[in-house]
Design a protein around this motif. Sequence first.
Motif, short mmCIF file in Angstrom:
data_model
loop_
_atom_site.label_atom_id
_atom_site.label_comp_id
_atom_site.label_asym_id
_atom_site.label_seq_id
_atom_site.Cartn_x
_atom_site.Cartn_y
_atom_site.Cartn_z
N TRP A 32 -32.06 -6.14 88.78
CA TRP A 32 -31.32 -7.17 89.51
C TRP A 32 -29.84 -6.84 89.49
O TRP A 32 -29.23 -6.66 88.43
CB TRP A 32 -31.51 -8.54 88.85
CG TRP A 32 -32.82 -9.20 89.16
CD1 TRP A 32 -33.92 -8.63 89.73
CD2 TRP A 32 -33.14 -10.57 88.92
NE1 TRP A 32 -34.93 -9.56 89.86
CE2 TRP A 32 -34.48 -10.76 89.36
CE3 TRP A 32 -32.46 -11.65 88.37
CZ2 TRP A 32 -35.13 -12.00 89.27
CZ3 TRP A 32 -33.09 -12.88 88.27
CH2 TRP A 32 -34.41 -13.05 88.72
N GLN A 64 -29.19 -10.25 94.11
CA GLN A 64 -29.20 -11.70 93.87
C GLN A 64 -27.87 -12.32 94.30
O GLN A 64 -26.83 -11.67 94.27
CB GLN A 64 -29.42 -11.98 92.37
CG GLN A 64 -30.64 -11.30 91.78
CD GLN A 64 -31.94 -11.79 92.39
OE1 GLN A 64 -32.07 -12.96 92.74
NE2 GLN A 64 -32.91 -10.89 92.52
N ILE A 107 -27.41 -18.67 90.14
CA ILE A 107 -28.01 -17.54 89.43
C ILE A 107 -28.39 -17.89 87.99
O ILE A 107 -29.34 -17.32 87.44
CB ILE A 107 -27.07 -16.31 89.46
CG1 ILE A 107 -27.78 -15.05 88.94
CG2 ILE A 107 -25.81 -16.58 88.66
CD1 ILE A 107 -29.00 -14.66 89.72
N LYS A 119 -31.94 -19.08 87.56
CA LYS A 119 -32.85 -18.02 88.01
C LYS A 119 -32.96 -16.92 86.96
O LYS A 119 -34.06 -16.42 86.68
CB LYS A 119 -32.35 -17.44 89.33
CG LYS A 119 -33.34 -16.51 90.01
CD LYS A 119 -32.90 -16.15 91.42
CE LYS A 119 -33.95 -15.28 92.11
NZ LYS A 119 -33.55 -14.93 93.51
#
Length: 435
Positions: A59, A91, A96, A99
């Motif tokens: 990510w 992302q 965030i 997540k």
Amino acid sequence: MKRQLIAAVGVAAMVVGLAACGSDAKKTDSGSSASGSTSGSSAAADGKKDYNGKTLKVWLMTGSAPKGWTDSVKSDFETAYPGSKVDFQIQEWTGIGPKVTAALSEGSVDVLEVGNTQTAGYAATGGLLDITKDKAAIGGADWAANQSESAILDGKQYAAPWYVTNRVVSYNKDLWTKAGLSIPKTLDEFYTALEKLKTTEGVADPIYMPGQEWYVYFGLLTSEGGKLAKKDGDKWTGGLSTPEAQKAFDVYKKLQGYSTTGAKDKDEAKPQQKDVFGKGDVGSMIGLGWELPDEKAMAKDKIGFFPLPGKTADKPSGVFLGGSNLAVASASKNTDMAKDFLKIALNDKNEGAVAASGLIPNKASLNDKVVGDFASAAKLAAGVGGITPTTPNWASVENDPNPIKEFLTAALTGDYAAAAKKADDEIAKRLNAKQ
């Protein structure tokens, strides 16, 4: 780049809900627990680990990776480990925190980019793998100590520094030329330049600097060897009542005093300082690269850059280092693969590409590869930069109302000692709060 640096400069989300991460031993690609030995992976004929058929989920945040970096790293890794696959997933910064929390808990990500002020929070709750024993093998023997510090909690390394940036003085070349000025080498020379700009026709403000520019103050405090807070045993104490903090404030107050339009109770975002500087009648400002005016407002070749000078010409003033680290999720099933990924992603070739994109790389030996006028100025101060205290509770200090901002306004308009004590008490209260 803007969103990337908003997080990088410390607007970190509070990290919560990760206590369950790492509580159960997850199996890695080597068959060991996530915190255990890295030996045992099946090996290819050349002795290299065999990741054939495995996919590594990585990510990265939007706007972070330099152009071509992901392609280069992916190609290098998949060539080095035939049959493997690197899956980069980009992302968004918005939302965030939850997540990442969920992904770390579920083990659905292997490697992730983490803002340097966020790293301690994720590490403290068990979300990130301890890579202390792997640091040298990953290539961390010569990481810049002040960058690596953000990835260390309680003496253990939980991430690898990737890049940083910092604030520099941006100046209007036309106005400085009209005033007959050259780039200052010391703070006294900078003060002299600001005095000259005050009397130069067409200059509305020698420097735009509102009173709550606390990252600028942070850099000055770093120059004096001070800290916003320090740990005394098991407790945190604020550091604004110290002699070092007072000396830093004296410089800060003098600089801010040259700003005729910067309100003492506002920060650089109210209004956005790039909009103020972009009007063309402001001599200078101190800010990040994404805070520069749009090309329509002011052509890039009209803006020059230099690091905020220090008291002597041999060293610039300190700065806050905002940036990102790369970490391995402790719940990943591919931790060996993830560590080998870091070796390639952070090697001199790929880290050099980071420098070539206008960011400061994670080792000083690569600084000669930094390109761009802004970055070239920023790198001069990177070596004397610092970060906010590495504690998972730090994000709470930056929550509104930010006690450091309030301290600066109160100290600029009233009694320094009283303002410092009030702020120190609030900082200590927030840092010592149980999670």
